[in-house]
Design a protein around this motif. Structure first.
Motif: not given
Length: 467
Positions: A103, A108-109
């Motif tokens: 991620e 996304k992380g």
């Protein structure tokens, strides 16, 4: 990061986390999953400066994500020590780390997170990055810590006498954690060693007792807990079975049935599996950890004396075994290690490998062991740059030893190997006779290395080409 117990992993990782402003947490053996998550939550709360109640009953994924995010904000590092303990009840942890990593890579992380996982169970750690495992291809560094070499161990223990340092290293190896377990001061002379050994590695009341330590190390890895076959294999190797055929003979087991357990013990670091560089089908299996070797060769045969408080008598009865089967092979290994890592690279020439080997005397129908050989092998023919012997005897080496090396050099040449520029090396625990030193200096192709040189406290007695 991986490495056997007592090697200093936790010491280094705690120091790293502190220096880098990171978060260090150590898993605990036989701790349940709920208690493990709560303890991780408490460490995260302490690191963040909040009350532990604010973490609630978070999931593994939430806890890992929070720890990585917090350490990334401070440009620190998140350290999980002894991860295999948690994996015993939560095998999904590597997969969750993979998810968080992927991620992050996809944006996304948390960006910039750094995670170190560490463990002493070598079979578990070796598999983390293998095959189709979750973390394969996602590790930037795969670091395995090794014990101190002879010279570093001597400095760490503060042992100034080379002969005494060699013997302590032969008994315990270079794991730095043993220093703090010793109940008496380090020995500084051979006489003191004769009192130190019965009071430490041969005293069942002490933390450094070889029986307790060997069992502790083997029990560390879940693959070998309670396995009589694995223990029997290690004992067979310690007693001289250096090949699968010989192990099978001692255990009355077919060779085929031992392949997997021997491979497992090798991968976990309990056995060392080498092949003779000149005879590729000749395996050489040895016990990798000195204290396990000491336990099998010294403590076990003298168990009755040891367990009845007669450790000094047990040590005296074991002296011959210690010298022949522990000190001698260990000195040979130290000589090879010195040539690999500490000697002037010019002594190795173009050699890419330092090992031991054997050579056949076709006329005499005999095999001759060579303790140290440095070579570069191509298309079955080796270019040999050094041929050496290492002797842990109480007598000084003589010209006769040099004559034997000359014969070995000729035999290797008869087998088609290039020995034209080979250096002849003698490693001696008790030094060299004067006539040998004089001959070596006149010849110019001889290396003489004493124990002081192996410990880095002196130079070789004679160096090839020096006047």
């Amino acid at each position: 990061m991986s490495g056997r117990r007592r090697i200093g992993k936790s010491f280094l990782l705690r120091a790293l986390a502190e220096a880098a402003g990171g978060l260090y947490v150590s898993a605990v053996a036989e701790e349940g999953v709920v208690a493990a998550r709560r303890r991780l939550a408490a460490e995260i709360a302490r690191y963040a400066g909040i009350g532990p109640e604010m973490m609630g009953e978070a999931s593994w994924e939430s806890l890992l994500s929070t720890a990585i995010e917090l350490t990334a904000q401070r440009r620190g590092v998140f350290v999980i020590d002894e991860l295999p303990y948690w994996m015993a009840h939560s095998p999904e942890l590597p997969g969750l780390l993979q998810l968080l990593y992927d991620e992050s890579q996809a944006g996304k992380g948390t960006a910039g997170g750094r995670v170190i996982v560490c463990g002493s169970a070598m079979s578990v750690m070796n598999e983390l990055l293998s095959g189709t495992k979750a973390l394969r291809g996602r590790a930037a560094i795969d670091l395995r810590l090794h014990p101190f070499d002879l010279a570093t161990m001597a400095r760490h223990w503060g042992i100034g006498d080379p002969a005494t340092a060699l013997r302590v290293h032969a008994i315990l190896g270079g794991a730095p954690g043993y220093h703090n377990l010793a109940s008496v001061d380090p020995p500084q002379t051979i006489d003191e060693l004769d009192m130190w050994a019965p009071a430490t590695v041969l005293d069942p009341r002490q933390a450094l007792f070889s029986g307790s330590e060997a069992e502790y190390l083997l029990r560390e890895d879940p693959k070998f807990t309670g396995s009589a076959l694995h223990y029997a294999i290690i004992n067979a190797v310690a007693n001289g079975a250096t090949s699968p055929v010989k192990i099978g003979g001692l255990l009355e087991q077919p060779r085929s049935s031992l392949t997997r357990p021997v491979d497992a013990l090798t991968g976990a670091g309990y056995l060392r599996y080498d092949t003779d560089p000149l005879w590729e089908r000749r395996p050489v299996i040895t016990v990798a950890d000195p204290i396990i070797r000491f336990h099998n060769l010294i403590t076990v045969p003298q168990r009755d004396l040891v367990e009845t408080g007669q450790s000094a008598e047990a040590w005296q009865r074991s002296r011959a075994t210690f010298v022949a089967r522990i000190l001698g092979p260990h000195f040979e290994a130290c000589a090879r290690d010195w040539l690999r890592a500490q000697a002037d690279p010019a002594l190795r020439g173009n050699a890419g490998l330092v090992s031991a080997t054997v050579v056949n005397d076709r006329k005499g129908q005999a095999k001759h062991e060579i303790d140290v050989v440095a070579l570069d092998k191509r298309s079955g023919r080796a270019e040999i740059s050094l041929i050496g012997e290492a002797k842990a005897t109480v007598t000084r080496r003589s010209v006769a030893d040099l004559d034997r090396l000359d014969r070995l050099k000729r035999l290797l040449a008869e087998h088609g190997h290039d020995t034209s520029s080979a250096v002849l090396a003698l490693f001696a625990m008790e030094g060299f006779q004067e006539d040998l030193v004089g001959t070596a200096r006149r010849r110019g192709d001889v290396l003489l290395v004493d124990l002081s040189a192996l410990l880095g406290s002196g130079d070789p007695v004679v160096v090839p080409g020096a006047s």
